[in-house]
Design an enzyme around this catalytic site. Structure first.
Site, PDB file in Angstrom:
ATOM      1  N   GLN A  77      -8.655   0.330   2.196  1.00 40.24           N
ATOM      2  CA  GLN A  77      -8.096  -1.303   1.726  1.00 40.24           C
ATOM      3  C   GLN A  77      -9.143  -1.874   1.136  1.00 40.24           C
ATOM      4  OE1 GLN A  77      -5.792  -4.809   3.429  1.00 40.24           O
ATOM      5  NE2 GLN A  77      -4.225  -4.309   2.303  1.00 40.24           N
ATOM      6  N   CYS A 107      -2.787 -10.497   2.145  1.00 39.07           N
ATOM      7  CA  CYS A 107      -3.760 -10.670   3.329  1.00 39.07           C
ATOM      8  C   CYS A 107      -3.513 -12.886   3.611  1.00 39.07           C
ATOM      9  CB  CYS A 107      -4.947 -10.509   3.764  1.00 39.07           C
ATOM     10  SG  CYS A 107      -6.012 -11.354   5.874  1.00 39.07           S
ATOM     11  N   LYS A 149      -1.439  -4.077  -2.787  1.00 37.95           N
ATOM     12  CA  LYS A 149      -0.439  -4.771  -1.373  1.00 37.95           C
ATOM     13  C   LYS A 149      -1.039  -6.263  -1.910  1.00 37.95           C
ATOM     14  CE  LYS A 149       0.506  -4.739   3.632  1.00 37.95           C
ATOM     15  NZ  LYS A 149       1.059  -6.033   3.666  1.00 37.95           N
ATOM     16  N   ASN A 210       7.255  -4.246   2.985  1.00 35.50           N
ATOM     17  CA  ASN A 210       7.009  -4.529   4.133  1.00 35.50           C
ATOM     18  C   ASN A 210       7.801  -6.079   4.537  1.00 35.50           C
ATOM     19  OD1 ASN A 210       3.702  -6.245   4.866  1.00 35.50           O
ATOM     20  ND2 ASN A 210       4.908  -4.117   5.996  1.00 35.50           N
ATOM     21  N   GLY A 234       4.125  -2.508  10.247  1.00 35.13           N
ATOM     22  CA  GLY A 234       2.665  -3.160  10.994  1.00 35.13           C
ATOM     23  C   GLY A 234       2.979  -3.650  12.365  1.00 35.13           C
TER      24      GLY A 234
END
Length: 356
Positions: A77, A107, A149, A210, A234
């Protein structure tokens, strides 16, 4: 469905199952990725690697770019705010073994978003698309697929994951992962999956769900609710990497695997620690291993007291010795890890059910 059947394809790569390890800063280093894959994960993405060239020679980045002995496909990533720099970072990581490049637009960390990287890019769709196109072009020259993502959006009133994912698909992205929270939420509140379902319904490429997937039953429910091709786990894998084997077995059979034996868990964790120390060295390895040990014992009887005592130890050898002794003591009272003790003792776990 057998957990060993290739059920998902990213570019030329066939994955053994649809259970993914989420990229987590300071967690999903090579030893942890390898551990999760041995415990049944079909795919794992590296920690975020910066696109800043001046940091590539730093010890932190060099460790994050270390894939020695790692089973493929190797997914890296990258994060940044400049299209040309992201393209260069793509080439740099491919030269060092990356077989899939993942773009970080998920993020929520302030130190990342304050520089307009990570999920902050979702506020500037034109820049986000420019970066996506540059990365796809750079990777395509090497036959490497690109994934993306993202979050559902920046805030509740600005959920643009559907629009951005459609643009990404049009630009050549091979897979999209959506975390069911906005940037504004961080990791608070509950993930919502309606946005993930909308993205899946609109795209032809694989979509990964996710957020808050912390049990085999939750994985089943999220797959059913969203229609997603895969789930990404995660935080629930921290200290419990066998959640992937448990989930694969449950999805295939509808049955809950019994918890690992205390001896199995001890041996897997000790193996992970030695791999961890080999990457980080004695001092840094000993310090960074503390969180992994803490996660592993958190839900076990006496785990918090042991964690506090273990954090005072000042060598890797002392950590391993203490961990082994603690699990041996636990094993005198329990055959299996007691966090699942409420479940019936079904049968002995065959090794292949936990390891690929």
């Amino acid at each position: 469905m057998s957990a060993k059947q290739p059920v998902l394809q990213i570019g030329p790569h066939l994955l053994p199952n649809n259970l993914f390890v989420a990229p987590m800063a300071g967690v999903t280093d090579r030893p942890f990725r390898q551990l999760c894959k041995r415990m049944g994960a079909g795919y794992a993405v590296s920690e975020m690697v910066t696109s800043r060239k001046d940091l590539w020679s730093s010890l932190k980045t060099s460790r994050r770019a270390n894939h020695e002995g790692e089973a493929g496909p190797i997914a890296v990533q990258i994060a940044g705010t400049d299209a040309a720099m992201m393209a260069e970072a793509t080439r740099y990581n491919i030269e060092r073994g990356a077989q899939i490049i993942d773009i970080n637009m998920g993020c929520p960390a302030k130190k990342v978003c304050n520089k307009w990287a990570g999920s902050a890019l979702m506020q500037d769709e034109a820049l986000a698309l420019e970066i996506i196109e540059a990365v796809v072009e750079a990777a395509a020259a090497h036959g490497v697929p690109v994934s993306l993502k993202m979050r559902t959006g920046w805030c509740a009133s600005e959920k643009n994951a559907l629009r951005l994912s459609l643009a990404a698909e049009g630009a050549g992205v091979a897979m999209v992962t959506v975390h069911g929270r906005t940037r504004e939420q961080g990791y608070k509140g509950e993930a919502e999956y309606a946005t993930v379902a909308a993205v899946k319904a609109a795209l032809r490429i694989p979509v990964v769900a996710n957020g808050d997937i912390d049990s085999p039953q939750k994985a089943r429910d999220v797959l059913a609710l969203t229609g997603a091709d895969a789930v990404m786990i995660g935080r629930a894998a921290q200290g419990r990497p066998w959640i992937f084997a448990e989930t694969a077995h449950f999805l295939a059979t509808g049955e809950q695997l019994p918890a690992p034996t205390v001896t199995q868990a001890r041996d897997w964790l000790v193996e992970h620690l030695h791999d961890h120390y080999s990457l980080y060295g004695e001092l840094t390895g000993m310090r960074t291993a503390r969180k992994h040990i803490g996660w592993a014992v958190a839900d076990l009887p006496g785990g918090e007291a042991f964690r506090q005592e273990m954090n005072l130890l000042e060598s890797s050898a002392a950590q391993v010795k203490a961990l082994q002794a603690w699990f041996d003591t636990l094993g005198a009272s329990y055959q299996r890890l007691p966090y699942l003790a409420k479940l019936p003792e079904a049968r002995t776990i065959a090794p292949h059910e936990y390891k690929q």
